[in-house]
Design a protein around this motif. Structure first.
Motif, PDB file in Angstrom:
ATOM      1  N   PRO A 535      43.440  38.557  92.784  1.00 29.77           N
ATOM      2  CA  PRO A 535      44.711  38.110  92.201  1.00 29.77           C
ATOM      3  C   PRO A 535      44.835  38.397  90.705  1.00 29.77           C
ATOM      4  O   PRO A 535      45.937  38.601  90.208  1.00 29.77           O
ATOM      5  CB  PRO A 535      44.718  36.602  92.459  1.00 29.77           C
ATOM      6  CG  PRO A 535      43.794  36.411  93.611  1.00 29.77           C
ATOM      7  CD  PRO A 535      42.748  37.469  93.482  1.00 29.77           C
ATOM      8  N   ASN A 540      48.630  39.112  90.995  1.00 33.74           N
ATOM      9  CA  ASN A 540      48.665  37.812  91.683  1.00 33.74           C
ATOM     10  C   ASN A 540      49.379  37.855  93.026  1.00 33.74           C
ATOM     11  O   ASN A 540      50.064  36.917  93.419  1.00 33.74           O
ATOM     12  CB  ASN A 540      49.300  36.752  90.770  1.00 33.74           C
ATOM     13  CG  ASN A 540      48.874  35.346  91.190  1.00 33.74           C
ATOM     14  OD1 ASN A 540      47.861  35.190  91.873  1.00 33.74           O
ATOM     15  ND2 ASN A 540      49.647  34.348  90.800  1.00 33.74           N
ATOM     16  N   PRO A 542      49.281  37.501  96.870  1.00 34.39           N
ATOM     17  CA  PRO A 542      48.385  36.919  97.868  1.00 34.39           C
ATOM     18  C   PRO A 542      48.158  37.867  99.050  1.00 34.39           C
ATOM     19  O   PRO A 542      48.920  38.805  99.244  1.00 34.39           O
ATOM     20  CB  PRO A 542      49.113  35.660  98.316  1.00 34.39           C
ATOM     21  CG  PRO A 542      50.551  35.951  98.075  1.00 34.39           C
ATOM     22  CD  PRO A 542      50.614  36.892  96.900  1.00 34.39           C
ATOM     23  N   ARG A 570      42.264  35.203 102.884  1.00 36.43           N
ATOM     24  CA  ARG A 570      42.924  34.981 101.591  1.00 36.43           C
ATOM     25  C   ARG A 570      41.895  35.092 100.478  1.00 36.43           C
ATOM     26  O   ARG A 570      40.684  35.060 100.732  1.00 36.43           O
ATOM     27  CB  ARG A 570      43.612  33.591 101.543  1.00 36.43           C
ATOM     28  CG  ARG A 570      42.659  32.449 101.782  1.00 36.43           C
ATOM     29  CD  ARG A 570      43.387  31.151 102.142  1.00 36.43           C
ATOM     30  NE  ARG A 570      42.372  30.132 102.404  1.00 36.43           N
ATOM     31  CZ  ARG A 570      41.928  29.270 101.489  1.00 36.43           C
ATOM     32  NH1 ARG A 570      42.437  29.252 100.266  1.00 36.43           N
ATOM     33  NH2 ARG A 570      40.995  28.388 101.789  1.00 36.43           N
ATOM     34  N   ALA A 572      41.265  33.348  96.682  1.00 34.92           N
ATOM     35  CA  ALA A 572      41.798  32.291  95.818  1.00 34.92           C
ATOM     36  C   ALA A 572      40.686  31.659  95.003  1.00 34.92           C
ATOM     37  O   ALA A 572      39.508  31.842  95.301  1.00 34.92           O
ATOM     38  CB  ALA A 572      42.487  31.217  96.671  1.00 34.92           C
ATOM     39  N   ASP A 574      38.394  28.616  93.941  1.00 34.51           N
ATOM     40  CA  ASP A 574      37.982  27.365  94.574  1.00 34.51           C
ATOM     41  C   ASP A 574      38.102  26.230  93.566  1.00 34.51           C
ATOM     42  O   ASP A 574      38.530  26.445  92.423  1.00 34.51           O
ATOM     43  CB  ASP A 574      36.577  27.491  95.165  1.00 34.51           C
ATOM     44  CG  ASP A 574      35.496  27.614  94.094  1.00 34.51           C
ATOM     45  OD1 ASP A 574      35.804  27.428  92.910  1.00 34.51           O
ATOM     46  OD2 ASP A 574      34.344  27.916  94.466  1.00 34.51           O
ATOM     47  N   MET A 579      36.500  32.631  91.798  1.00 37.39           N
ATOM     48  CA  MET A 579      37.368  33.387  92.688  1.00 37.39           C
ATOM     49  C   MET A 579      36.590  33.710  93.953  1.00 37.39           C
ATOM     50  O   MET A 579      35.507  34.288  93.902  1.00 37.39           O
ATOM     51  CB  MET A 579      37.803  34.691  91.994  1.00 37.39           C
ATOM     52  CG  MET A 579      38.823  35.477  92.781  1.00 37.39           C
ATOM     53  SD  MET A 579      40.387  34.594  92.996  1.00 37.39           S
ATOM     54  CE  MET A 579      41.068  34.707  91.343  1.00 37.39           C
ATOM     55  N   TYR A 582      38.069  34.287 101.157  1.00 40.67           N
ATOM     56  CA  TYR A 582      37.957  33.467 102.369  1.00 40.67           C
ATOM     57  C   TYR A 582      38.180  34.392 103.542  1.00 40.67           C
ATOM     58  O   TYR A 582      39.181  35.131 103.578  1.00 40.67           O
ATOM     59  CB  TYR A 582      38.987  32.339 102.333  1.00 40.67           C
ATOM     60  CG  TYR A 582      38.709  31.369 101.203  1.00 40.67           C
ATOM     61  CD1 TYR A 582      37.850  30.290 101.385  1.00 40.67           C
ATOM     62  CD2 TYR A 582      39.287  31.557  99.942  1.00 40.67           C
ATOM     63  CE1 TYR A 582      37.573  29.417 100.341  1.00 40.67           C
ATOM     64  CE2 TYR A 582      39.010  30.693  98.892  1.00 40.67           C
ATOM     65  CZ  TYR A 582      38.147  29.625  99.093  1.00 40.67           C
ATOM     66  OH  TYR A 582      37.860  28.771  98.069  1.00 40.67           O
ATOM     67  N   SER A 613      33.337  31.714 103.260  1.00 34.55           N
ATOM     68  CA  SER A 613      33.728  32.226 101.945  1.00 34.55           C
ATOM     69  C   SER A 613      32.528  32.632 101.120  1.00 34.55           C
ATOM     70  O   SER A 613      31.408  32.160 101.331  1.00 34.55           O
ATOM     71  CB  SER A 613      34.524  31.163 101.185  1.00 34.55           C
ATOM     72  OG  SER A 613      33.654  30.271 100.529  1.00 34.55           O
TER      73      SER A 613
END
Lengths: 660, 408
Positions: A535, A540, A542, A570, A572, A574, A579, A582, A613
């Motif tokens: 991202p 950014n 998704p 995805r 993202a 945590d 970063m 997942y 992840s």
């Protein structure tokens, strides 16, 4: 195999065994070593025979006296280290594995008091075995790791059987704490298949009811209680596991308030653990049949989203419960609850597709597969509907079983997540015609006319939808592979979008040159992956659809095991600002150690149910294939050279070591 | 441990074999092992009487070895391997004060001398000749095929090419064409050339004492260099009387008073026996193990009895079983050669492992993945052992192994 036939095959082995044993036992100290190898080979054959373990056990003392351990590291049992047993059983060459097995049997005979040994007290033997069992729970739990499956040795089944036998003989005392933790860890991934977990919980329950059990750690006690009660007594009215008829009597006599309490108690237990008790299934059926359907939503523990879905499609949902949820087949209740929460019923084709499923008649072949996989306690149709509910509710809970079909399992998961309508259409094709027709670059492929793919048999250790669909998907996948075989590039470039759907990115990135197996433009590959998925580097954006990706699986030493299909769900931050990627791993248990500190997390780092992840760099270091949608990134941020170097080093130290 | 009887012979074993040591540990004779230095550590660890000796050095030191053993009080030396046969001959000629034994052992060591001696004694042998270089081989191939009235272009009858002094099948090549000749390396000469005998090849193990056969075993080859089993099928055993006659001839011709011989023969369709070669040491293809399995006696201990000058006829009679009749079954073994050029692991075929006759194997996992090209009958990578009641089933089973992959 009939008992008679087994005996017939066992006797020749025993004849050799006795001959070699007499050679070994009469050998002089100087000559022992020359007979140990053949003795171990003979024991190996015995271990692999279904009745071999029973025949071997009474001969252990004789074997030891004959000198099977003489001159080996196993000669002095009190100096053996339980922590090393697992590794030996997994990694060693067959003779060493056999030696370890009979060493365990020697401990067992001491622990049971059948044999006494100076220097090895009974307590010590039992403690040793408990530690070995605790550290090899994965084998007892029957969870198949990619590492174990790829390297499956000829003795693996025999060793699993031996460990289970030891567990049954010495009991679970001392290993319960680890067992309970392990069961919780597996359940947090919300697997569709929970039979092996249930059987472990049963073991725990038996152990806790057994005498002399004391749990010093209260956390363990609580954790174990919750697991056991979720299965055998989730609510007030079935706390002491009274049996279904008694429970139904109690329900019939209960007042509204008690029923309400039952409903929410059932729901709480289910959502806490991911396990559904047979009492829960009985409760749902009871309230529907006694005209108290208003309790269904509470018993499913629905939130406002789920409740709304339920109300909009009440007739359908009740019919689904009526067909799919019953004692012995209770897990479907969780599937239905989670499916409602996902809101997928609002998508126009889903509800009619489910009605089609409810009304479908299965072909004889489908019925036969389902019956051979699940028995005839429920009808094949009920199994299939239950399976669909579980898959739609837990798209990331599907596992490939012990089959080389990660591609198919991943596809099922993606469709369940992203394209359930299509999944139901495939299922309808197979259940009514025993075939799937897919198109590859315009050319129709008919699974009924194709030769077998990677899986030689119908997978029987998988969920109902896999049992029906995977044989067909696997054939189509293999045929697509054949069609692109001559193109000189990795086949997944074309197969992935054609097999899964339009939403798989057509820009294909691969880190390895397909002809030489060497890394090619690896730095650029890493950079491209950042720009496509990170991202902070891709404006950014998704991840919009789950994207297939290929990873190089490594074992806990970082050694390359093989290529494996996963999907990126995805990317993202945590909760601690790292970063993470997942992803979904069609393997049955995602919590794996890939070596060099790369341990896949399944909980505690922001994972949703069923997700695995890793920090972005660690994930990237095991990645070798990914797809990109090819859209221009609005504001591309360059990737730090140091970041690329970190990832490159991680790869070069493990799977890519020989690929430079 | 077995107590040693000082009234009985004191034995020196030339060569290192754990099986043999084990047999001696369990026997009532005093013994000493004469073997290379590398075995000393193991011998010391296990309290094995040991004299370290380098058999590759020149023979002129054999007297030194003989005197060392004589001083120790040793009565007789027994060779275990081809390379120690003449050492034993030299040592025994001193220990037993019989110079003829050295000459006799030289006969056993040289395949060409051995054949001439047999021929001189009236034993039937095939056509043979010594070859010093490649042209000798070509000439022999041509002459043999001329003799057989072959025309140009007819497929040649093969000839056999054998190193003079190697055990068993080592250095044994089958030559069919000049191309095969070209493949022979210079250092394989000189060698023995033999015509090919179309017949049934088998081996005999005979323990001899006082010029008398004490026990005679017939080992049936299923395929030369691959497999053998004992006792043989009835079809071969029916030649036992004829074979005994042949062995008695050998004893006369080679002047054998005692010891153990391991000759090979061909029997042709009309029942004629052709002598192949004879060795004065235990066979390489582990027939000793097979005899132990089939008959229950320890063949190494039998070896000691046959050599020990102090062993009595009563002792020998009590030791040996009755051939064939006393066997509890048929024991066979199969020598495995990798069939592929590149192998990575040992994998026992399920057909083999699940067969009720299968007993165990002594195959080692591969040390290297590239298999050296097999030009001659080389050394196998290990043996697979079988045991069962039916000799015909055994034979077919052993033959079936040839088609299986043990290294993949």
């Amino acid at each position: 195999m009939t008992a008679h036939l087994q005996e017939e095959t066992l006797n020749p082995i025993l004849r050799s065994f006795d001959h070699v044993l007499s050679q070994l036992s009469s050998a002089s100290p100087a000559g022992k070593a020359t007979y140990q190898g053949r003795m171990l080979d003979t024991i190996k054959r015995l271990l692999k025979h279904p009745d071999g373990l029973a025949a071997l056990e009474p001969r252990i003392a004789e074997l030891e006296q004959a000198g099977i351990f003489d001159g080996t590291d196993w000669a002095v049992p009190s100096s053996l280290v339980p922590g090393m047993v697992g590794n030996t059983l997994r990694m060693a060459e067959p003779r060493t594995v056999v030696l370890e097995c009979i060493s365990l049997l020697r401990f067992l005979s001491v622990a049971q008091g059948a044999q006494s040994r100076p220097g090895l007290p009974t307590d010590h033997a039992r403690h040793f075995l408990a530690q070995v069992l605790a550290m090899n729970l994965d084998r007892i739990l029957g969870a198949h790791h990619e590492a174990a499956r790829v390297k499956a040795g000829e003795l693996d089944h025999a060793v699993d059987a031996l460990l289970k036998h030891i567990l049954a003989s010495v009991g679970t005392e001392g290993i319960l704490g680890q067992l309970v933790d392990e069961v919780w860890r597996v359940l947090r991934q919300r697997p569709i298949q929970v039979d092996h977990v249930k059987s472990m919980i049963l073991q725990i329950a038996l152990a806790m009811n057994g005498d002399g059990q004391s749990f010093s750690a209260s956390d363990t006690r609580l954790g174990a209680d919750r697991l056991i009660s979720a299965l055998f007594g989730p609510t007030e009215m079935c706390r002491e596991d009274p049996g279904l008829p008694a429970y139904l009597d109690r329900l019939a006599a209960a007042d509204t308030g008690s029923l309400q309490a039952e409903a929410s108690g059932m729901a709480r237990a289910m959502h806490d653990t991911g396990l559904v008790s047979d009492y829960h299934a009985a409760f749902l059926r009871f309230v529907m049949e006694s005209g108290q359907s208003h309790l269904v939503s509470d018993a499913l523990g629905l939130s406002s989203t789920g409740l709304d879905s339920f109300r909009c499609y009440q007739a359908l949902v009740q019919q689904l419960i009526h067909v799919a949820v019953r004692p012995g087949c209770a897990q479907a209740a969780l599937g239905i609850a989670l499916m409602l929460e996902r809101g997928i019923l609002y998508s126009p084709p889903i509800a009619p597709s489910l009605w089609r499923l409810l009304g479908s008649r299965l072909t004889a072949a489908c019925e036969a597969s389902l019956t051979s996989a699940f028995g005839s306690e429920a009808t094949p149709h009920q199994r299939l509907v239950a399976g669909v509910m579980m898959l739609l509710g837990q798209p990331l809970g599907i596992g490939q079983g012990n089959n080389p079909t990660c591609q198919s399992a991943r596809a099922l998961s993606m469709w369940a997540l992203n394209d359930p309508d299509y999944l139901l259409w495939l299922l309808a094709q197979v259940s009514s015609n025993d075939r799937i027709i897919m198109h590859f670059e315009g050319q129709p492929l008919d699974s009924a006319l194709l030769p077998a793919g990677l899986a030689l048999h119908t997978p029987l250790d998988a969920d109902p939808v896999s049992v029906v669909l995977v044989p067909h998907l696997d054939r189509i996948y293999a045929e697509m592979g054949r069609l692109v075989a001559g193109r000189g590039e990795d086949p997944h470039r074309w197969i992935n979008p054609e097999l899964h759907g339009w939403w798989v990115g057509r820009d294909f990135h691969i880190a390895v040159d397909i002809t030489t197996g060497k890394l090619t433009a690896y730095d650029q590959f890493i950079r491209d992956f950042h720009v496509a998925y990170h991202p902070l580097h891709n404006g950014n954006e998704p991840v919009i659809h789950p994207q297939p990706a290929g990873i190089a699986v490594t074992d806990s030493q970082g050694t390359f095991l093989g290529w494996h299909a996963i999907s990126i769900i995805r990317v993202a931050l945590d909760q601690s600002g790292v970063m993470r990627v997942y992803f979904f791993n069609p393997n049955n248990d995602s919590g794996q150690d890939w070596g060099h500190g790369i341990v896949v997390s399944t909980q505690g780092n922001g994972e949703r149910l069923g997700e695995a992840s890793l920090p972005f760099e660690q994930f990237a270091s095991r990645l070798y294939i990914f797809h990109d949608d090819g859209l221009k990134v609005a504001s591309e941020v360059p990737v730090d050279e140091a970041q690329i170097a970190t990832i490159r080093d991680l790869a070069l130290n493990s799977w890519a070591r020989e690929r430079q | 441990m077995q107590t040693k009887d000082p009234q009985k012979g004191y034995i020196a074993i030339l060569g290192w074999s754990l099986r043999c040591i084990d047999a001696l540990e369990k026997f009532d004779r005093r013994y000493v092992i004469v073997a290379p230095q590398w075995a000393k550590e193991y011998a010391d660890q296990h309290g094995i009487p040991f004299v370290s000796w380098d058999f590759e050095r020149l023979n002129d030191r054999s007297f030194e070895l003989a005197s060392t053993l004589k001083e120790m009080g040793v009565d007789v030396a027994i060779p275990l391997f081809e390379e120690t046969v003449e050492w034993a001959g030299a040592v025994n000629s001193v220990l037993l004060d019989n110079p003829r034994l050295l000459g006799q052992s030289m006969l056993f060591r040289d395949k060409s001398l051995m054949k001439r001696r047999a021929q001189l004694g009236g034993i039937r042998v095939g056509i043979f000749e010594e070859a010093m270089d490649h042209t000798d081989v070509i000439r022999f191939l041509k002459r043999v095929n001329q003799t057989l009235l072959k025309l140009d272009g007819d497929p040649n009858d093969p000839i056999h090419f054998k190193a003079f002094d190697k055990a068993g099948c080592l250095g044994h090549r089958v030559i069919r064409s000049p191309d095969d000749v070209a493949a022979i390396a210079d250092d394989e000469f000189p060698a023995l050339l033999e015509s090919h005998l179309d017949g049934w090849e088998f081996a005999v193990e005979a323990w001899i004492k006082d010029r008398k056969i004490q026990f005679l075993n017939i080992s049936e080859y299923v395929t030369l260099g691959y497999s053998v089993f004992v006792p043989a099928t009835p079809k071969l055993e029916k030649y036992r009387a004829k074979i005994t006659e042949q062995i008695e001839k050998l004893i006369e011709v080679f002047d054998i008073d005692f010891g153990f011989i391991h000759p090979e023969y061909f029997v042709t369709n009309d029942g004629t026996m052709y002598f192949g070669e004879v060795a004065y040491r235990p066979p390489g293809f582990n027939a000793f193990e097979l005899m132990e399995r089939a008959y229950g006696f320890n063949a190494y201990q039998a070896l000691v009895l046959a050599f020990d000058p102090k062993a009595t006829q009563d002792e020998l009679d009590a030791f040996f079983p009755t051939p064939v009749k006393d066997a509890v079954g048929h024991a066979g073994c199969f020598g495995v050669y990798p069939r592929r050029r590149v192998v990575s692991e040992l994998s026992i075929p399920p057909e083999t492992e699940n067969d009720p006759y299968f007993e165990f194997h002594e195959l080692a996992p591969p040390m290297e993945t590239k298999v050296t090209k097999r030009t001659a009958f080389g050394t196998h990578w290990g043996l697979v052992y079988f045991f069962g009641e039916d000799p015909h089933r055994m034979r077919d089973l052993l033959r079936a192994q040839e088609e299986l992959e043990f290294y993949v």
